[in-house]
Design a protein around this motif. Structure first.
Motif, mmCIF file in Angstrom:
data_model
loop_
_atom_site.group_PDB
_atom_site.id
_atom_site.type_symbol
_atom_site.label_atom_id
_atom_site.label_comp_id
_atom_site.label_asym_id
_atom_site.label_seq_id
_atom_site.Cartn_x
_atom_site.Cartn_y
_atom_site.Cartn_z
ATOM 1 N N HIS A 220 3.093 6.353 16.573
ATOM 2 C CA HIS A 220 3.382 5.382 17.628
ATOM 3 C C HIS A 220 2.105 4.972 18.354
ATOM 4 O O HIS A 220 1.892 3.783 18.681
ATOM 5 C CB HIS A 220 4.389 5.988 18.611
ATOM 6 C CG HIS A 220 4.822 5.031 19.684
ATOM 7 N ND1 HIS A 220 4.129 4.901 20.873
ATOM 8 C CD2 HIS A 220 5.860 4.154 19.740
ATOM 9 C CE1 HIS A 220 4.722 3.991 21.619
ATOM 10 N NE2 HIS A 220 5.785 3.525 20.958
ATOM 11 N N ARG A 223 -0.302 2.199 16.974
ATOM 12 C CA ARG A 223 0.047 0.769 17.035
ATOM 13 C C ARG A 223 -0.855 0.011 18.012
ATOM 14 O O ARG A 223 -1.274 -1.122 17.738
ATOM 15 C CB ARG A 223 1.513 0.612 17.456
ATOM 16 C CG ARG A 223 2.501 1.130 16.422
ATOM 17 C CD ARG A 223 3.924 0.918 16.907
ATOM 18 N NE ARG A 223 4.895 1.432 15.953
ATOM 19 C CZ ARG A 223 5.356 0.757 14.905
ATOM 20 N NH1 ARG A 223 4.894 -0.469 14.686
ATOM 21 N NH2 ARG A 223 6.252 1.276 14.101
ATOM 22 N N MET A 226 -4.376 -0.547 16.590
ATOM 23 C CA MET A 226 -4.285 -1.449 15.447
ATOM 24 C C MET A 226 -4.054 -2.887 15.907
ATOM 25 O O MET A 226 -4.563 -3.849 15.315
ATOM 26 C CB MET A 226 -3.164 -0.993 14.502
ATOM 27 C CG MET A 226 -3.553 0.202 13.648
ATOM 28 S SD MET A 226 -2.373 0.535 12.329
ATOM 29 C CE MET A 226 -0.891 0.901 13.276
ATOM 30 N N THR A 227 -3.289 -3.058 16.980
ATOM 31 C CA THR A 227 -3.077 -4.420 17.517
ATOM 32 C C THR A 227 -4.388 -4.991 18.046
ATOM 33 O O THR A 227 -4.703 -6.178 17.812
ATOM 34 C CB THR A 227 -2.033 -4.370 18.640
ATOM 35 O OG1 THR A 227 -0.817 -3.819 18.125
ATOM 36 C CG2 THR A 227 -1.764 -5.758 19.186
ATOM 37 N N ARG A 230 -6.491 -5.957 15.113
ATOM 38 C CA ARG A 230 -5.997 -7.172 14.471
ATOM 39 C C ARG A 230 -6.463 -8.413 15.247
ATOM 40 O O ARG A 230 -6.820 -9.450 14.651
ATOM 41 C CB ARG A 230 -4.474 -7.117 14.373
ATOM 42 C CG ARG A 230 -3.857 -8.235 13.521
ATOM 43 C CD ARG A 230 -2.354 -8.060 13.436
ATOM 44 N NE ARG A 230 -1.992 -6.849 12.716
ATOM 45 C CZ ARG A 230 -1.917 -6.782 11.396
ATOM 46 N NH1 ARG A 230 -2.208 -7.853 10.662
ATOM 47 N NH2 ARG A 230 -1.575 -5.665 10.801
ATOM 48 N N LEU A 248 -5.660 -3.091 7.845
ATOM 49 C CA LEU A 248 -4.772 -2.891 9.000
ATOM 50 C C LEU A 248 -3.315 -2.910 8.577
ATOM 51 O O LEU A 248 -2.485 -2.162 9.131
ATOM 52 C CB LEU A 248 -5.046 -3.974 10.043
ATOM 53 C CG LEU A 248 -6.376 -3.830 10.806
ATOM 54 C CD1 LEU A 248 -6.632 -5.068 11.660
ATOM 55 C CD2 LEU A 248 -6.347 -2.596 11.686
ATOM 56 N N ASP A 249 -2.961 -3.744 7.602
ATOM 57 C CA ASP A 249 -1.582 -3.751 7.099
ATOM 58 C C ASP A 249 -1.224 -2.402 6.472
ATOM 59 O O ASP A 249 -0.107 -1.884 6.672
ATOM 60 C CB ASP A 249 -1.414 -4.868 6.066
ATOM 61 C CG ASP A 249 -1.412 -6.244 6.714
ATOM 62 O OD1 ASP A 249 -1.156 -6.324 7.935
ATOM 63 O OD2 ASP A 249 -1.673 -7.238 6.001
ATOM 64 N N GLU A 252 -0.701 0.134 9.182
ATOM 65 C CA GLU A 252 0.590 -0.083 9.848
ATOM 66 C C GLU A 252 1.735 0.437 8.997
ATOM 67 O O GLU A 252 2.696 1.023 9.520
ATOM 68 C CB GLU A 252 0.770 -1.573 10.134
ATOM 69 C CG GLU A 252 1.968 -1.860 11.014
ATOM 70 C CD GLU A 252 2.007 -3.306 11.478
ATOM 71 O OE1 GLU A 252 2.956 -3.661 12.187
ATOM 72 O OE2 GLU A 252 1.087 -4.068 11.121
ATOM 73 N N ARG A 253 1.652 0.247 7.676
ATOM 74 C CA ARG A 253 2.701 0.781 6.793
ATOM 75 C C ARG A 253 2.732 2.301 6.856
ATOM 76 O O ARG A 253 3.810 2.913 6.880
ATOM 77 C CB ARG A 253 2.455 0.315 5.357
ATOM 78 C CG ARG A 253 2.799 -1.144 5.102
ATOM 79 C CD ARG A 253 2.889 -1.431 3.614
ATOM 80 N NE ARG A 253 1.648 -1.133 2.921
ATOM 81 C CZ ARG A 253 0.681 -2.025 2.713
ATOM 82 N NH1 ARG A 253 0.823 -3.272 3.164
ATOM 83 N NH2 ARG A 253 -0.418 -1.686 2.066
ATOM 84 N N ALA A 255 1.778 4.223 9.383
ATOM 85 C CA ALA A 255 2.328 4.629 10.678
ATOM 86 C C ALA A 255 3.837 4.452 10.719
ATOM 87 O O ALA A 255 4.577 5.328 11.188
ATOM 88 C CB ALA A 255 1.658 3.828 11.789
ATOM 89 N N ASP A 256 4.320 3.299 10.204
ATOM 90 C CA ASP A 256 5.767 3.068 10.184
ATOM 91 C C ASP A 256 6.481 4.081 9.293
ATOM 92 O O ASP A 256 7.562 4.582 9.645
ATOM 93 C CB ASP A 256 6.054 1.642 9.703
ATOM 94 C CG ASP A 256 5.623 0.585 10.713
ATOM 95 O OD1 ASP A 256 5.446 0.953 11.901
ATOM 96 O OD2 ASP A 256 5.450 -0.585 10.324
#
Length: 424
Positions: A220, A223, A226-227, A230, A248-249, A252-253, A255-256
């Motif tokens: 969490h 994020r 990473m934002t 980006r 970064l994609d 994010e994958r 982390a999700d």
């Protein structure tokens, strides 16, 4: 003979039978028949007095005295005849004697030849052991063994029952790897062991929950940076910006996926009856709509007990794995005794046998160089295994003989007793 109960029972039976057998042999060796002179000399003295009485003039033969013209027929006993003759000699009666086993009734008798040529028949007491003494001894030991076995089995079961309770409790390890509470009852040693296991289970559960919270919090918290990254990447040159955004994609994958893995590990979805045929056909259509190569093979109608949303997510992950890494897959559904079986066979390179047991590890990749070519975080199989095992099923992987990988899912069938226990 590997169980503790069987060893206890065998030890008790062997100890009891061994002690009784040794005691019986000792008794047999001590309780021997008395020597012939101790039994024959009193009889010889009686015969001497009887012969002296019969020798008196005008004396008739009293009733009960057996005097014959010939010796008593029967099976002769030479050794005893010689011993009894020696006893008569010591009684001053040097008469011929024949000792036989009587043929008219059980027992032994001595025929003593008198001076007038007639034969006096006198019964001889038999102090020898009964015939078939070893058969009697074997039967005696067999009866003791049977009785000792019954007692030993009962007490062995009584002694090992707390251990059986511990074994049954430990076999009910939950899908999250936490031990079920063990009842703290029985002997003091068993209660202490159960208490230690319960403490271990509590500490293990607390440690696992702490790590899961740490992973979720890290995923969490990633994020926000990473934002920011980006936004900053938008000001980079075109060729650099594409590389930054791709990395970064992927972050994010990851982390999700980590957050989803934690959620699956902590979710408690209620089970219901799910039709596997309809669910699989729906997922195959979803794969085709996404442009992934997935086909439906033989699909049988099999109702299973599972959480519908969780099972859908798990099967979707497995289908995506077969369609992407396996270059297309074929899905089949079959009914087995107490279970519904889903097989997903692909046409990919498979997994080396040395690494196939690690395929369910989080973030595992057979070829790290394919990370960019095939999108994903390496958590699809881990999440699918977590979901299926939490619902009482299993997921296995195996290489196909002709090439490719087979993913096999087994789930409890609805309305019966399956290989994973009683169904509700």
């Amino acid at each position: 003979m590997t169980s503790l109960r069987a060893r206890f029972a065998l030890l008790l039976v062997g100890s009891i039978v061994g002690v009784v057998a040794l005691a019986s042999l000792a008794a047999f060796s001590v309780m021997r028949p008395p020597p012939h002179d101790r039994t024959n000399d009193p009889v010889a003295m009686q015969i001497r007095m009887l012969v002296a009485a019969l020798a008196q003039p005008g004396r008739t033969v009293p009733a009960g005295i057996d005097i014959r013209d010939a010796p008593l027929p029967g099976r002769p006993i030479p050794e005893l005849s010689a011993a009894f003759g020696a006893s008569l000699g010591r009684a001053a009666l040097p008469y011929p004697v024949e000792v036989v086993h009587r043929s008219d009734r059980p027992g032994m008798a001595a025929s003593v030849r008198l001076g007038d040529g007639r034969w006096l028949v006198v019964p001889i007491p038999d102090f020898s052991p009964p015939p078939g003494d070893w058969r009697i001894f074997a039967g005696w030991i067999a009866l003791i063994a049977l009785g000792a076995a019954a007692v030993a089995i009962y007490f062995a079961a009584l002694l090992t029952r707390p251990l059986e309770i511990l074994r049954a409790a430990l076999s009910r390890v939950g899908p999250d790897g936490v031990l079920a509470p063990v009842p703290e009852e029985g002997p003091a040693e068993v209660r202490a062991t159960a208490a230690a296991l319960n403490r271990l289970s509590s500490r293990l559960k607390a440690a696992m929950e702490s790590r899961m919270r740490l992973v979720a919090a890290a995923g969490h918290d990633l994020r926000t940076p990473m934002t920011r990254l980006r936004l900053r990447a938008e000001f980079l040159p075109e060729e650099e910006r594409a590389k930054w955004l791709a990395d970064l994609d992927e972050l994010e994958r990851i982390a999700d996926s980590a957050i989803r893995l934690v959620r699956e590990g902590r979710s408690e979805e209620a089970t219901e009856t799910v039709a596997l045929d309809g669910l699989v056909r729906n997922l195959v259509g979803e794969m085709e709509a996404l442009g992934l190569s997935a086909q439906a093979g033989r699909i049988e109608s099999v109702p299973v007990r599972a959480g519908a949303l969780g099972l859908r997510r798990a099967l979707r992950n497995l289908l995506v794995n077969g369609a992407t890494h396996g270059k297309g897959c074929i899905v089949e559904v079959a009914a087995e005794a107490g279970a519904g079986v889903i097989t997903i066979a692909d046409r990919g390179p498979g997994i080396p046998e040395a690494l196939i047991d690690r395929a369910f590890e989080p973030f595992f990749r057979v070829d790290p160089g394919r990370r960019q070519a095939v999108p994903g975080a390496g958590l699809g199989l881990a999440i699918a295994k977590e979901i299926v095992e939490r619902q009482g099923g299993s997921v296995t992987l195996a290489n196909r003989p002709g090439g490719g990988l087979v993913q096999t899912v087994r789930l409890r069938r609805a309305g019966g007793q399956g290989p994973f226990g009683a169904l509700t």
